[in-house]
Write an enzyme that holds these catalytic residues in place. Sequence first.
Site, PDB file in Angstrom:
ATOM      1  N   ASN A 102     -10.342 -10.567  -1.743  1.00 28.09           N
ATOM      2  CA  ASN A 102      -9.680  -9.276  -1.568  1.00 28.09           C
ATOM      3  C   ASN A 102     -10.620  -8.355  -0.792  1.00 28.09           C
ATOM      4  O   ASN A 102     -11.600  -7.854  -1.329  1.00 28.09           O
ATOM      5  CB  ASN A 102      -9.360  -8.685  -2.958  1.00 28.09           C
ATOM      6  CG  ASN A 102      -8.745  -7.303  -2.878  1.00 28.09           C
ATOM      7  OD1 ASN A 102      -8.417  -6.821  -1.789  1.00 28.09           O
ATOM      8  ND2 ASN A 102      -8.596  -6.661  -4.025  1.00 28.09           N
TER       9      ASN A 102
ATOM     10  N   LYS B 183     -10.050  -5.484   0.275  1.00 31.58           N
ATOM     11  CA  LYS B 183      -9.774  -4.064  -0.012  1.00 31.58           C
ATOM     12  C   LYS B 183      -9.698  -3.288   1.310  1.00 31.58           C
ATOM     13  O   LYS B 183      -9.324  -3.860   2.326  1.00 31.58           O
ATOM     14  CB  LYS B 183     -10.797  -3.497  -0.988  1.00 31.58           C
ATOM     15  CG  LYS B 183     -10.941  -4.388  -2.236  1.00 31.58           C
ATOM     16  CD  LYS B 183     -11.679  -3.768  -3.361  1.00 31.58           C
ATOM     17  CE  LYS B 183     -11.692  -4.731  -4.547  1.00 31.58           C
ATOM     18  NZ  LYS B 183     -12.315  -4.189  -5.732  1.00 31.58           N
TER      19      LYS B 183
ATOM     20  N   HIS C 293      -3.269  -4.491  -8.752  1.00 31.68           N
ATOM     21  CA  HIS C 293      -4.728  -4.341  -8.793  1.00 31.68           C
ATOM     22  C   HIS C 293      -5.062  -3.027  -9.497  1.00 31.68           C
ATOM     23  O   HIS C 293      -4.351  -2.030  -9.331  1.00 31.68           O
ATOM     24  CB  HIS C 293      -5.306  -4.356  -7.368  1.00 31.68           C
ATOM     25  CG  HIS C 293      -6.792  -4.487  -7.384  1.00 31.68           C
ATOM     26  ND1 HIS C 293      -7.611  -3.419  -7.643  1.00 31.68           N
ATOM     27  CD2 HIS C 293      -7.597  -5.561  -7.221  1.00 31.68           C
ATOM     28  CE1 HIS C 293      -8.876  -3.837  -7.632  1.00 31.68           C
ATOM     29  NE2 HIS C 293      -8.892  -5.131  -7.374  1.00 31.68           N
TER      30      HIS C 293
ATOM     31  N   GLU D 178      -7.106  -0.798  -8.888  1.00 36.52           N
ATOM     32  CA  GLU D 178      -7.262   0.368  -8.008  1.00 36.52           C
ATOM     33  C   GLU D 178      -5.912   0.993  -7.697  1.00 36.52           C
ATOM     34  O   GLU D 178      -5.802   2.211  -7.563  1.00 36.52           O
ATOM     35  CB  GLU D 178      -8.019  -0.047  -6.730  1.00 36.52           C
ATOM     36  CG  GLU D 178      -9.494  -0.262  -7.028  1.00 36.52           C
ATOM     37  CD  GLU D 178     -10.171  -1.349  -6.216  1.00 36.52           C
ATOM     38  OE1 GLU D 178      -9.638  -1.751  -5.170  1.00 36.52           O
ATOM     39  OE2 GLU D 178     -11.241  -1.822  -6.662  1.00 36.52           O
TER      40      GLU D 178
ATOM     41  N   GLU E 206      -9.028  -8.934 -14.360  1.00 33.47           N
ATOM     42  CA  GLU E 206     -10.138  -8.191 -13.762  1.00 33.47           C
ATOM     43  C   GLU E 206     -10.494  -7.007 -14.648  1.00 33.47           C
ATOM     44  O   GLU E 206      -9.845  -5.946 -14.567  1.00 33.47           O
ATOM     45  CB  GLU E 206      -9.735  -7.670 -12.374  1.00 33.47           C
ATOM     46  CG  GLU E 206      -9.372  -8.755 -11.379  1.00 33.47           C
ATOM     47  CD  GLU E 206      -9.538  -8.284  -9.939  1.00 33.47           C
ATOM     48  OE1 GLU E 206     -10.051  -9.064  -9.141  1.00 33.47           O
ATOM     49  OE2 GLU E 206      -9.197  -7.133  -9.619  1.00 33.47           O
TER      50      GLU E 206
ATOM     51  N   GLY F 129     -16.825  -4.208  -8.796  1.00 32.97           N
ATOM     52  CA  GLY F 129     -17.691  -3.504  -7.861  1.00 32.97           C
ATOM     53  C   GLY F 129     -18.919  -2.874  -8.509  1.00 32.97           C
ATOM     54  O   GLY F 129     -19.595  -2.051  -7.904  1.00 32.97           O
TER      55      GLY F 129
ATOM     56  N   SER G 104     -17.148  -8.551  -9.845  1.00 31.39           N
ATOM     57  CA  SER G 104     -18.542  -8.850  -9.511  1.00 31.39           C
ATOM     58  C   SER G 104     -18.860 -10.347  -9.470  1.00 31.39           C
ATOM     59  O   SER G 104     -19.966 -10.767  -9.814  1.00 31.39           O
ATOM     60  CB  SER G 104     -19.496  -8.119 -10.462  1.00 31.39           C
ATOM     61  OG  SER G 104     -19.363  -6.714 -10.307  1.00 31.39           O
TER      62      SER G 104
END
Length: 246
Positions: free
Chosen positions: A10, A12, A94, A96, A164, A170, A209
Amino acid sequence: MARKFFVGGNFKMNGSISSIKEIVKNLNEAALDAEVETVVAPPALYLQLVRDSLRSGIEVAAQNVWDKPNGAYTGEISVEQLKDSKVTWAILGHSERRTILKESDEVVASKTKYATDNGLGVIWCCGESLEEREAGKTIEVVSRQLEALKAKVSDWSRIVIAYEPIWAIGTGKVATTEQAQEVHKAIRDWLKGVSVKVTEETRILYGGSVNEKNCGELSKQPDIDGFLVGGASLKPAFVDIINCRK
Ligand code: G3P
């Protein structure tokens, strides 16, 4: 039926024409484990560039898709348009998009239903925040997200689940193999309420990560069927993650 190991990248909202060409070149020249299904998700603007230049055998995913046919939806992309461009997957739900763009469990489920009903594969993401984990609510949160999905979706064959944990995305703080396996097992158990076939065949990916150093141990867990990789998918080490079981 054995579940084929799956690695998604991904990107992003990262990359430029030149850096994405570099990533594609690296993947095209690498010796990749043929037993792994690999999918990359560049930003929408670069989907066509990637599909046209990437070797066959690696599929391309959008990072979002709308749940209506072509029409007056400014700023959105349809399933039909993705398929027209040979983009065969989408990432949905996701964290985000759930947190920053406020996509609800129901919106994510509706998009997933529309996409899968119309022939797209979906990497459907779920996961808890740090606060929720510390309150002991991880399984409750993930189950709630799954229940919303189950209420809408009937065909699970095109869905890959990505667990996730938000606190691991991240941050460099990867979940321990035990923490990841525990939630993956809970998701597998939850799937029993859908059907035995779905329980046995659905891939459950870990994301958060993942890098070339931690992927080997994680990949050995019985309920970890692959990864959804963020930052490391932009680097040459993504190849080592794809090949982590070699
Ligand atoms: O979707 C992948 C993801 O959110 C994990 O990102 O950068 O922690 O690997 P990263």
